[in-house]
Design an enzyme around this catalytic site. Structure first.
Site, PDB file in Angstrom:
ATOM      1  CD  GLU A  12      66.764  87.180   1.261  1.00  0.00           C
ATOM      2  OE1 GLU A  12      66.719  88.035   2.719  1.00  0.00           O
ATOM      3  OE2 GLU A  12      66.059  87.072   0.862  1.00  0.00           O
ATOM      4  CG  ASN A  59      65.984  94.188  -0.081  1.00  0.00           C
ATOM      5  OD1 ASN A  59      65.400  94.798  -0.693  1.00  0.00           O
ATOM      6  ND2 ASN A  59      65.652  92.575  -0.323  1.00  0.00           N
ATOM      7  CD1 TRP A  60      66.731  99.399   3.014  1.00  0.00           C
ATOM      8  CD2 TRP A  60      66.497 101.783   2.622  1.00  0.00           C
ATOM      9  NE1 TRP A  60      67.215 100.527   4.268  1.00  0.00           N
ATOM     10  CE2 TRP A  60      67.301 101.812   3.646  1.00  0.00           C
ATOM     11  CE3 TRP A  60      66.412 102.717   1.098  1.00  0.00           C
ATOM     12  CZ2 TRP A  60      68.094 102.648   4.045  1.00  0.00           C
ATOM     13  CZ3 TRP A  60      67.041 104.114   2.038  1.00  0.00           C
ATOM     14  CH2 TRP A  60      67.439 104.091   3.274  1.00  0.00           C
ATOM     15  CE  LYS A  61      62.451  92.641   1.108  1.00  0.00           C
ATOM     16  NZ  LYS A  61      61.115  91.434   1.051  1.00  0.00           N
ATOM     17  N   GLY A 103      65.073  91.972   5.303  1.00  0.00           N
ATOM     18  CA  GLY A 103      63.597  93.575   4.614  1.00  0.00           C
ATOM     19  C   GLY A 103      63.325  94.686   5.435  1.00  0.00           C
ATOM     20  CB  SER A 144      60.936  86.926   9.388  1.00  0.00           C
ATOM     21  OG  SER A 144      59.824  87.229   8.902  1.00  0.00           O
ATOM     22  CG  HIS A 170      64.686  89.059  -3.042  1.00  0.00           C
ATOM     23  ND1 HIS A 170      63.768  88.803  -2.868  1.00  0.00           N
ATOM     24  CD2 HIS A 170      65.741  89.263  -1.738  1.00  0.00           C
ATOM     25  CE1 HIS A 170      62.867  88.864  -1.955  1.00  0.00           C
ATOM     26  NE2 HIS A 170      64.190  89.333  -1.040  1.00  0.00           N
TER      27      HIS A 170
HETATM   28  C1  PEP Z   1      64.308  89.976   2.010  1.00  0.00           C
HETATM   29  O1  PEP Z   1      63.650  89.907   1.556  1.00  0.00           O
HETATM   30  O2  PEP Z   1      65.432  89.450   1.925  1.00  0.00           O
HETATM   31  C2  PEP Z   1      63.765  90.104   3.376  1.00  0.00           C
HETATM   32  C3  PEP Z   1      64.840  88.883   4.080  1.00  0.00           C
HETATM   33  O3  PEP Z   1      62.168  89.809   3.847  1.00  0.00           O
HETATM   34  P1  PEP Z   1      62.051  90.212   5.393  1.00  0.00           P
HETATM   35  O4  PEP Z   1      63.589  90.776   6.447  1.00  0.00           O
HETATM   36  O5  PEP Z   1      61.114  90.808   5.049  1.00  0.00           O
HETATM   37  O6  PEP Z   1      61.345  88.606   5.817  1.00  0.00           O
END
Ligand code: PEP
Length: 264
Positions: free
Chosen positions: A166, A9-11, A235, A214, A94
């Site tokens: 999540e 997920n590149w946001k 992410g 994470s 999300h």
């Molecule tokens: C996310 O936002 O979907 C996510 C898993 O972020 P991160 O891996 O940075 O915690």
């Protein structure tokens, strides 16, 4: 048994030229992966060019959001009709959309139904906040989000979707506390039990349940070993091709060793 899946997920990151470079690097570094599905979810602006770059490769494309109406006066939104030719998957619900843009469970349910109706597989995000965790409400909240999100789906549709647990408190940008694999595994078990109760055992076995929060190269193996989970939603680490590649490889290596337990 469906393949396990690792989704990036590149946001709201990367310009179009930056996205093009990252896609090029991933195509090369992931070329040999064959047991694990890989998906990247860039911004809407990058989807068209990424779809051309990814044609004929082993990497699939997803969107980060959609609206549940096919077309019309909805300034700033994008419809499943517009996305359907380009993406196989779409992240829906999300926590960043729920928290920053007021998306509620009902909207998530409508988006999920609309994605499915247009042949896009929803990656439904559910998760508890730190407050909810501290109040002992994690399971209640997550199950309630899930039950509503699935409201408009049939048993066979549920079999084909993806559910990503999540915990909001474990997402890197929200504090990044650690969700131990054993705790993610417990939640995955509860998720499958609810799906089983609502849609039957087959749906509960077939539906893919992911962990997100994470995940990075240094901890991916621990999450990849979780029984009855089918991959990861990544992410921050997905913006670094080296890190994302190592995560995918960690899952790919263990591709046949999970899902040994029954779902009930
Ligand atoms: C996310 O936002 O979907 C996510 C898993 O972020 P991160 O891996 O940075 O915690």
């Amino acid at each position: 048994m469906k393949k396990r899946i690792v989704i990036g997920n590149w946001k709201m990151n990367l310009t179009v030229p930056e996205s093009t470079i990252l896609v090029e690097k991933l195509i090369k570094s992931l070329a040999r992966v064959s047991n694990t599905e890989m998906v990247i979810c860039p911004t809407f602006l990058d989807i068209y060019s990424a779809s051309k770059e990814l044609r004929g490769t082993n990497i699939l494309l997803g969107a980060q959001n959609l609206f549940f109406v096919d077309e019309g006066a909805y300034t700033g939104e994008i419809s499943p009709v517009q996305l359907a030719n380009f993406v196989k998957y779409c992240i829906i619900g999300h926590s960043e959309r729920r928290i920053n843009f007021g998306e509620n469970d009902k909207m998530v349910a409508n988006k999920v139904a609309s994605a499915v109706a247009h042949g896009i597989t929803p990656i439904i995000c559910i998760g508890d906040t730190l407050h909810e965790k501290r109040d002992g409400l994690s399971k209640v909240v997550v199950m309630s989000q899930l039950e509503t999100a699935l409201s408009y789906l049939t048993e066979s549709e549920v079999s084909d979707i993806i559910i990503a647990y999540e915990p909001v408190w474990a997402i890197s940008t929200s504090g990044g506390m650690v969700c131990e694999p054993v705790d993610a595994e417990k939640m995955a078990k509860d998720i499958r039990s609810l799906v089983s109760a609502l849609y039957g055992k087959k749906a509960a076995t077939d539906v893919r349940v992911l962990y997100g929060g994470s995940v990075k190269d240094s901890n991916a193996e621990g999450y990849a070993k979780i029984k009855n989970m089918d991959g990861a939603l990544v992410g921050a680490a997905s913006l670094d091709y080296n890190n994302f590649t190592k995560i995918v490889i960690a899952y790919d290596k263990l591709a046949s060793s999970t899902r040994k337990e029954s779902t009930k």
